[in-house]
Design a protein around this motif. Structure first.
Motif, PDB file in Angstrom:
ATOM      1  N   ASP C 127     127.834  -1.194 186.713  1.00 34.53           N
ATOM      2  CA  ASP C 127     127.166  -0.945 188.087  1.00 34.53           C
ATOM      3  C   ASP C 127     125.710  -0.467 188.100  1.00 34.53           C
ATOM      4  OD1 ASP C 127     126.951   1.892 187.955  1.00 34.53           O
ATOM      5  OD2 ASP C 127     129.136   2.048 188.722  1.00 34.53           O
ATOM      6  N   GLU C 128     125.205  -0.240 189.044  1.00 35.21           N
ATOM      7  CA  GLU C 128     123.550  -0.116 189.029  1.00 35.21           C
ATOM      8  C   GLU C 128     123.357   1.238 188.999  1.00 35.21           C
ATOM      9  OE1 GLU C 128     122.347  -1.194 193.063  1.00 35.21           O
ATOM     10  OE2 GLU C 128     123.359   0.625 193.871  1.00 35.21           O
ATOM     11  N   ARG C 129     124.420   2.109 188.889  1.00 35.22           N
ATOM     12  CA  ARG C 129     124.024   3.706 188.766  1.00 35.22           C
ATOM     13  C   ARG C 129     123.481   4.134 187.518  1.00 35.22           C
ATOM     14  NH1 ARG C 129     129.195   6.294 191.344  1.00 35.22           N
ATOM     15  NH2 ARG C 129     130.016   4.572 190.084  1.00 35.22           N
ATOM     16  N   GLY C 130     124.086   3.894 186.612  1.00 34.35           N
ATOM     17  CA  GLY C 130     123.529   4.152 185.111  1.00 34.35           C
ATOM     18  C   GLY C 130     122.304   3.830 184.872  1.00 34.35           C
ATOM     19  N   LEU C 171     127.853  -8.675 190.366  1.00 33.44           N
ATOM     20  CA  LEU C 171     128.758  -9.631 190.937  1.00 33.44           C
ATOM     21  C   LEU C 171     128.375  -9.285 192.581  1.00 33.44           C
ATOM     22  CD1 LEU C 171     130.776 -11.727 190.258  1.00 33.44           C
ATOM     23  CD2 LEU C 171     132.596  -9.802 190.668  1.00 33.44           C
ATOM     24  N   ASP C 172     128.135  -7.997 193.003  1.00 34.18           N
ATOM     25  CA  ASP C 172     128.069  -7.782 194.482  1.00 34.18           C
ATOM     26  C   ASP C 172     126.768  -6.880 194.502  1.00 34.18           C
ATOM     27  OD1 ASP C 172     128.232  -6.363 196.948  1.00 34.18           O
ATOM     28  OD2 ASP C 172     130.367  -6.427 197.027  1.00 34.18           O
ATOM     29  N   PRO C 173     125.716  -7.416 195.113  1.00 36.47           N
ATOM     30  CA  PRO C 173     124.364  -6.744 195.364  1.00 36.47           C
ATOM     31  C   PRO C 173     124.663  -5.495 196.356  1.00 36.47           C
ATOM     32  CG  PRO C 173     124.614  -8.699 196.960  1.00 36.47           C
ATOM     33  CD  PRO C 173     126.084  -8.643 195.786  1.00 36.47           C
ATOM     34  N   GLY C 174     125.760  -5.148 196.515  1.00 37.18           N
ATOM     35  CA  GLY C 174     125.609  -3.847 197.497  1.00 37.18           C
ATOM     36  C   GLY C 174     125.328  -2.612 196.767  1.00 37.18           C
ATOM     37  N   HIS C 175     125.157  -1.578 197.739  1.00 33.81           N
ATOM     38  CA  HIS C 175     124.970  -0.058 196.986  1.00 33.81           C
ATOM     39  C   HIS C 175     126.109   0.707 197.182  1.00 33.81           C
ATOM     40  CE1 HIS C 175     120.960  -2.082 195.770  1.00 33.81           C
ATOM     41  NE2 HIS C 175     120.803  -2.140 197.175  1.00 33.81           N
ATOM     42  N   ASP C 176     127.202   0.161 197.376  1.00 35.40           N
ATOM     43  CA  ASP C 176     128.215   1.527 197.739  1.00 35.40           C
ATOM     44  C   ASP C 176     129.491   1.443 196.779  1.00 35.40           C
ATOM     45  OD1 ASP C 176     129.446  -1.266 198.139  1.00 35.40           O
ATOM     46  OD2 ASP C 176     129.563  -0.746 200.539  1.00 35.40           O
ATOM     47  N   GLU C 177     130.433   2.028 196.805  1.00 36.74           N
ATOM     48  CA  GLU C 177     131.449   2.507 195.669  1.00 36.74           C
ATOM     49  C   GLU C 177     132.304   1.048 195.709  1.00 36.74           C
ATOM     50  OE1 GLU C 177     133.436   3.210 192.756  1.00 36.74           O
ATOM     51  OE2 GLU C 177     131.960   4.594 193.617  1.00 36.74           O
ATOM     52  N   ALA C 178     132.477   0.275 196.620  1.00 37.85           N
ATOM     53  CA  ALA C 178     133.162  -0.757 196.581  1.00 37.85           C
ATOM     54  C   ALA C 178     132.557  -1.900 195.829  1.00 37.85           C
ATOM     55  CB  ALA C 178     133.230  -1.596 197.997  1.00 37.85           C
ATOM     56  N   ALA C 179     131.196  -1.889 195.789  1.00 43.35           N
ATOM     57  CA  ALA C 179     130.240  -2.964 195.013  1.00 43.35           C
ATOM     58  C   ALA C 179     130.282  -2.632 193.452  1.00 43.35           C
ATOM     59  CB  ALA C 179     128.809  -3.106 195.631  1.00 43.35           C
ATOM     60  N   TRP C 180     130.419  -1.056 193.499  1.00 40.75           N
ATOM     61  CA  TRP C 180     129.862  -0.709 192.061  1.00 40.75           C
ATOM     62  C   TRP C 180     131.351  -1.104 191.307  1.00 40.75           C
ATOM     63  CZ3 TRP C 180     128.159   4.567 194.586  1.00 40.75           C
ATOM     64  CH2 TRP C 180     126.776   4.386 194.711  1.00 40.75           C
ATOM     65  N   ALA C 181     132.475  -0.719 192.022  1.00 38.02           N
ATOM     66  CA  ALA C 181     133.773  -1.072 191.286  1.00 38.02           C
ATOM     67  C   ALA C 181     133.976  -2.501 190.921  1.00 38.02           C
ATOM     68  CB  ALA C 181     134.791  -0.514 192.298  1.00 38.02           C
ATOM     69  N   LYS C 182     133.189  -3.371 191.838  1.00 36.65           N
ATOM     70  CA  LYS C 182     133.527  -4.767 191.365  1.00 36.65           C
ATOM     71  C   LYS C 182     132.609  -5.068 190.228  1.00 36.65           C
ATOM     72  CE  LYS C 182     134.047  -6.687 196.051  1.00 36.65           C
ATOM     73  NZ  LYS C 182     133.107  -7.742 197.029  1.00 36.65           N
ATOM     74  N   ASN C 183     131.597  -4.533 190.196  1.00 33.03           N
ATOM     75  CA  ASN C 183     130.510  -4.712 189.284  1.00 33.03           C
ATOM     76  C   ASN C 183     130.937  -4.291 187.700  1.00 33.03           C
ATOM     77  OD1 ASN C 183     129.004  -6.143 190.811  1.00 33.03           O
ATOM     78  ND2 ASN C 183     127.625  -4.583 191.706  1.00 33.03           N
ATOM     79  N   ARG C 184     131.779  -3.085 187.920  1.00 34.86           N
ATOM     80  CA  ARG C 184     131.980  -2.484 186.463  1.00 34.86           C
ATOM     81  C   ARG C 184     133.045  -3.638 185.743  1.00 34.86           C
ATOM     82  NH1 ARG C 184     131.915   2.320 189.450  1.00 34.86           N
ATOM     83  NH2 ARG C 184     134.191   2.242 189.731  1.00 34.86           N
ATOM     84  N   ARG C 185     132.617  -4.579 185.113  1.00 35.31           N
ATOM     85  CA  ARG C 185     133.586  -5.414 184.723  1.00 35.31           C
ATOM     86  C   ARG C 185     133.512  -6.329 183.582  1.00 35.31           C
ATOM     87  NH1 ARG C 185     129.227  -7.621 187.349  1.00 35.31           N
ATOM     88  NH2 ARG C 185     128.948  -9.797 186.985  1.00 35.31           N
ATOM     89  N   ASP C 186     134.289  -7.032 182.903  1.00 36.27           N
ATOM     90  CA  ASP C 186     134.322  -7.876 182.021  1.00 36.27           C
ATOM     91  C   ASP C 186     134.757  -9.334 182.565  1.00 36.27           C
ATOM     92  OD1 ASP C 186     133.627  -6.130 180.043  1.00 36.27           O
ATOM     93  OD2 ASP C 186     135.666  -6.095 179.068  1.00 36.27           O
ATOM     94  N   GLU C 187     133.898 -10.172 182.242  1.00 39.68           N
ATOM     95  CA  GLU C 187     134.089 -11.658 182.470  1.00 39.68           C
ATOM     96  C   GLU C 187     134.375 -12.493 181.285  1.00 39.68           C
ATOM     97  OE1 GLU C 187     132.043 -13.445 185.453  1.00 39.68           O
ATOM     98  OE2 GLU C 187     131.427 -11.755 186.874  1.00 39.68           O
ATOM     99  N   PHE C 188     135.471 -13.431 181.514  1.00 38.18           N
ATOM    100  CA  PHE C 188     135.812 -14.401 180.384  1.00 38.18           C
ATOM    101  C   PHE C 188     134.919 -15.759 180.763  1.00 38.18           C
ATOM    102  CE2 PHE C 188     138.270 -11.057 181.079  1.00 38.18           C
ATOM    103  CZ  PHE C 188     138.482 -10.343 179.808  1.00 38.18           C
ATOM    104  N   VAL C 189     133.996 -16.138 179.837  1.00 35.95           N
ATOM    105  CA  VAL C 189     133.505 -17.566 179.830  1.00 35.95           C
ATOM    106  C   VAL C 189     133.855 -18.332 179.003  1.00 35.95           C
ATOM    107  CG1 VAL C 189     131.093 -18.745 180.169  1.00 35.95           C
ATOM    108  CG2 VAL C 189     131.525 -16.182 181.153  1.00 35.95           C
ATOM    109  N   VAL C 190     134.477 -19.412 179.419  1.00 39.42           N
ATOM    110  CA  VAL C 190     134.779 -20.474 178.526  1.00 39.42           C
ATOM    111  C   VAL C 190     133.680 -21.274 177.935  1.00 39.42           C
ATOM    112  CG1 VAL C 190     136.192 -22.363 177.976  1.00 39.42           C
ATOM    113  CG2 VAL C 190     137.167 -20.436 179.608  1.00 39.42           C
ATOM    114  N   THR C 191     133.474 -21.101 176.802  1.00 43.89           N
ATOM    115  CA  THR C 191     132.377 -21.848 176.109  1.00 43.89           C
ATOM    116  C   THR C 191     132.409 -23.134 175.540  1.00 43.89           C
ATOM    117  OG1 THR C 191     132.568 -20.632 174.085  1.00 43.89           O
ATOM    118  CG2 THR C 191     131.020 -19.815 175.689  1.00 43.89           C
ATOM    119  N   LYS C 192     133.824 -23.796 175.382  1.00 46.67           N
ATOM    120  CA  LYS C 192     134.136 -24.841 174.808  1.00 46.67           C
ATOM    121  C   LYS C 192     133.488 -25.400 173.413  1.00 46.67           C
ATOM    122  CE  LYS C 192     134.733 -26.676 179.251  1.00 46.67           C
ATOM    123  NZ  LYS C 192     134.035 -26.867 180.492  1.00 46.67           N
TER     124      LYS C 192
END
Lengths: 254, 428, 192
Positions: C127-130, C171-192
């Motif tokens: 998330d954007e806070r750190g 993922l979410d450009p917001g500046h609140d806890e909900a956005a931060w929670a969404k942004n602290r994540r791992d995504e899995f991208v299939v590279t083929k």
């Protein structure tokens, strides 16, 4: 959450700082109010001195009024160029001091050759002023010889003026320094040795020691240049040598 | 109270006696005054007047001198008999009356598309010229000429040249993604450095000011690149597996410290400027990032969360003698050592943002410099007197400059988008 | 002066309360973490990767589950409704896999073993806070935490790679806890 303790620490810190500042200012106010010379009780400052000196000084001053008498010897050099805060003293004193005050502002611009004539005239005026100044010095000497004790100038330490030429120069420098001081370091200090010729002109200003703050050094040199315009010649037509320590006033800066 | 007073008096008194006994007289004055610096309106020395020139000259000088610190700048003109700028061509009296200590007089002339700028600095009190310079170049260079004279004013008045001709490299999203840009330290003359459409981060100047290193995702992985600014030649100098970030050029110009994760977690390494690995400095299981060299190159500050949360540590340049620098605050990052060596700037997380602090290298004198909004990425000017940083104050992230004590904060960003990671170039 | 003292005491008390509050919260957090680690008390078999002792322990149980899941998936193909790999989320300034994250990873692992044969890049985000610099390293740790877990679930390590974007790709450009929670994540991208 986690920043709370540090904010709390900050509060404590500022409180300690504020308390410190308050105490320091108290201390400065008390010390500046001239309690040291006699180490008298702080409650009885100026009046006490006045009363003590009154009978001693007044006969020598030879003036009819008792009150202006003791005040007179001190003020002339100090009040001469700038303030005229004191009640009118005897005419003999006000006249000579007002002349150098007039000569002062004309001096700073001896730039072009066009003003040569004016400078000549000024030189004449200067010699005249010197004579008058010598007269003042004479007066001063007489008074100083009489009573070395503080002569009753409110807020003075007894060295403010009249007591000797060094103190006179010091007070002129202080006045000028107030208008030029600047610095870029925490506790700058500059020691300058001044050589003043018999015309009251600074012929040499030697930097003896400096804390290395160029802004401060320059402000000191500007103060000397500024004060020099109003210097009276040293007594008895001699030169004068003296070291001066320039520094910012105590607490103000951190 | 009386007793305390007496005790204090006795403590102070001997000092006074001592000073007096040496035969020196003390001259003191309240030490809070600023030098009064007047900037006279620029005059046309030959040819027609040009108000655009005048504005450029005065704006640049005023911005520099206002940030400088020792000056209170005024640009209000005084009535003068002549418009001369050379010694003897004008009278100091009105400037004295206006209370000026120092006076800048400038004049310009234009010929064959070239502008000549003549700048003179006067000591009003002593009626003395302190500096005189003449510059020439295209009209676009006028601000730069003025900055050059500002540097000279600083040399003359403070004893050390100013950093006002320096450039600032920074990261901006003005085109949508994070690219690296270059501009004058006051925000003018922005030039784009990278055009890769990827994410570009953490620029840092070589000590010569001619090269820039930065991390870019342009080939997928966050790799470290080195770029020759004047030729645009670029080399990927560290593309090791994992991150290759927060590169910091050593003062010797031959080595680069950076954080890499090729051996597991992010650790601090030193590589040559060509990318050859020279040493691994940290050996922790934690995150170690953001190395910052001391000006003599003997030590490095860096960020580590080895004790749980990120804190600033200091170690010798060989990785020995690691010790913690910041002890208050739960989250301290982005250290940068002052070029003077005495203080280290860093950011502390406070609330939902960051604030900039400076601290002595022994951990004493921890001082908060910023309070408005969220402030990050402090970087020193090459003379250590100023700090540039990025700040979010309501709107987008913008770049600012301030004095090293936190005063005089001024915004320098003028573009759209978020600007961050400013770095002040060494003197060119 | 007396006011000052009172103020000082008030500040002290507030400070103490807040510190107490903090400590409490930390404790609660710790407790949450402990059961998570303690849940799979089953004998740990192997500890292949180096860093996280805790994680190895957690990995122990699911490793046994994997073959089971595989059988299940093989017998009941309908179980995998979603063909895409789901992202996982983290706590602030943490790369420890939560219970939810581990559950999701288990499902992802099924997909990877059964349906998706391509290579996968795990992207770590913050998330954007750190601090952005620190977050680049933190994001990588998050990605590696997921990778290690997937490896213990039987996914060949050579099919997985990690990359960190720190807080550069929210993922979410917001500046609140909900956005931060969404942004602290791992995504899995299939590279083929």
């Amino acid at each position: 959450m986690t920043l709370q303790p540090s904010r709390h620490e900050g509060r404590l810190g500022t409180m300690v700082a504020v308390s410190l500042m308050v105490h320091l200012t108290m201390f400065v106010i008390l010390t500046r109010a001239n309690f040291f010379p006699g180490l008298k009780y702080p409650e009885a400052p100026v009046y006490y001195v006045d009363v003590v000196n009154l009978p001693v000084a007044s006969p020598r001053a030879g003036s009819p009024a008792a009150a202006p008498g003791p005040a007179a010897p001190a003020p002339p050099p100090r009040t001469a160029p700038r303030e005229m805060t004191l009640p009118a003293t005897s005419p003999a004193k006000t006249k000579p001091t007002s002349t150098p005050a007039k000569a002062g502002p004309q001096k700073p611009t001896p730039e072009t050759a066009r003003e040569f004539e004016e400078r000549l005239a000024q030189l004449e005026r200067e010699t005249e002023a010197r004579h008058e100044a010598a007269a003042i010095e004479e007066l001063k000497k007489r008074v100083a010889a009489g009573g070395r004790a503080p002569a009753g100038m409110p807020g003075a330490t007894g060295k403010e003026a009249g007591s000797d030429y060094g103190s006179y120069i010091q007070s002129r420098l202080r006045d000028a320094f107030k208008t030029t001081i600047a610095s870029q370091s925490k506790n700058p200090e500059v020691v300058v040795h001044l050589t003043i010729d018999r015309n009251g002109k600074v012929v040499r200003a030697r930097l003896e020691r400096s804390s290395g703050d160029k802004v401060f050094e320059d402000s000191v040199m500007r103060a000397i240049a500024k004060a020099e315009q109003n210097f009276l010649p040293p007594p008895r037509g001699g030169g004068f040598d003296q070291g001066f320590i320039f520094k910012p006033q105590g607490v103000g800066k951190k | 109270m009386k007793k305390i007073f007496l005790v204090m008096a006795l403590l102070i008194f001997p000092a006074a006696v001592f000073a007096a006994s040496q035969g020196y007289l003390e001259v003191t004055a309240p030490g809070t005054r600023l030098l009064q610096l007047a900037i006279a309106p620029p005059v046309a020395l030959a040819g027609p007047e040009n108000s655009a020139f005048s504005k450029d000259i005065v704006d640049a000088l005023r911005f520099d001198m206002t940030l400088a610190g020792p000056f209170n700048v005024t640009t209000s003109p005084v009535t003068e008999g002549t418009s001369g700028i050379r010694p003897g061509d004008f009278d100091f009296t009105p400037w004295k009356a206006a209370g000026a200590d120092l006076l800048i007089k400038t004049g310009y002339s234009q010929a064959n598309g070239n502008v000549t700028l003549e700048c003179r600095l006067y000591d009003v009190v002593r009626s003395q010229e302190l500096a005189a310079k003449r510059y020439s170049g295209s009209a676009k260079e006028l601000r730069r000429m003025a900055h050059t004279f500002s540097d000279e004013i600083m040399r003359v008045t403070t004893g050390e040249k100013g950093p006002f001709t320096g450039k600032i490299a920074f990261v901006s999203t003005r085109t949508g993604n994070k690219e690296i840009y270059l501009m004058d330290y006051d925000g003018y003359n922005v030039q784009r450095v990278t055009h890769n459409g990827s994410i570009n981060l953490n620029p840092d100047f070589s000590p010569s000011g001619r090269e820039l290193i930065y991390t870019s995702y342009k080939k997928g992985n966050p790799d470290l690149y080195r770029r020759e600014l004047f030729t645009g030649t670029e080399a990927r100098i560290s593309a090791r597996r994992g991150i290759n970030i927060t590169g910091a050029w050593a003062p010797d110009g031959n080595r680069i410290a950076l954080a890499m994760s090729k051996d597991g977690t992010s650790q601090i390494y030193v590589i040559s400027k060509d990318g050859k690995e020279l040493a691994r400095l940290t050996h922790s299981n934690a995150i170690d990032v953001s190395p910052a060299w001391s000006p003599d190159g003997s030590r490095l500050a860096f960020v580590s969360d080895r004790l749980g949360k990120p804190q600033v540590f200091i170690m010798n340049a060989d990785g020995s003698n690691v010790h913690r620098l910041t002890t208050s605050g739960a989250y301290n990052v982005s250290p940068r050592w002052s070029p003077k060596g005495d203080r280290i700037a860093y950011c502390r997380q406070m609330g939902n943002g960051f604030q900039i602090f400076t601290i002595n290298q022994d951990g004493s004198g921890d001082t908060q410099l910023t309070t408005d909004g969220s402030n990050e990425h402090p970087r020193w000017s090459p003379d250590g007197r100023y700090i540039t940083f990025s700040s979010r104050r309501g709107g987008a992230d913008a770049l600012y400059v301030m004095r090293a004590d936190g005063t005089g904060q001024a915004m320098i960003s003028r573009g759209k988008g978020n600007d961050s990671h400013p770095v002040w170039s060494p003197r060119w | 002066m007396r006011d000052g003292m009172v103020g000082f005491l008030v500040v002290l008390c507030c400070g103490a309360l807040l510190v107490g509050g903090c400590a409490k919260k930390e404790m609660v957090k710790g407790e949450e973490a402990i059961p998570a680690a303690a849940a799979p008390v089953k004998p740990a078999e192997q500890a292949p990767a180096k860093p996280e002792v805790k994680q190895e322990k957690m990995a122990a149980e699911p490793v046994k589950e994997v073959p089971l899941a595989k059988e299940e998936a093989a017998t009941a193909p309908s179980a995998a409704q979603e063909e895409t790999l789901q992202r996982i989320h983290f706590d602030f300034d943490s790369y420890v896999l939560t219970k939810d994250a581990r559950d999701i990873l288990t499902k992802d692992a099924e997909l990877l073993l059964k349906k998706i044969t391509a290579k996968v890049t795990i992207e770590g985000h913050c998330d954007e806070r750190g601090s952005d610099e620190y977050n680049l390293a933190l994001g990588e740790k998050r990605a590696k935490a997921a990778m290690n877990y997937l490896v213990t679930l039987g996914i060949p390590a050579d099919r997985l790679s990690v990359i960190s974007y720190g807080k550069e790709k929210p993922l979410d450009p917001g500046h609140d806890e909900a956005a931060w929670a969404k942004n602290r994540r791992d995504e899995f991208v299939v590279t083929k």
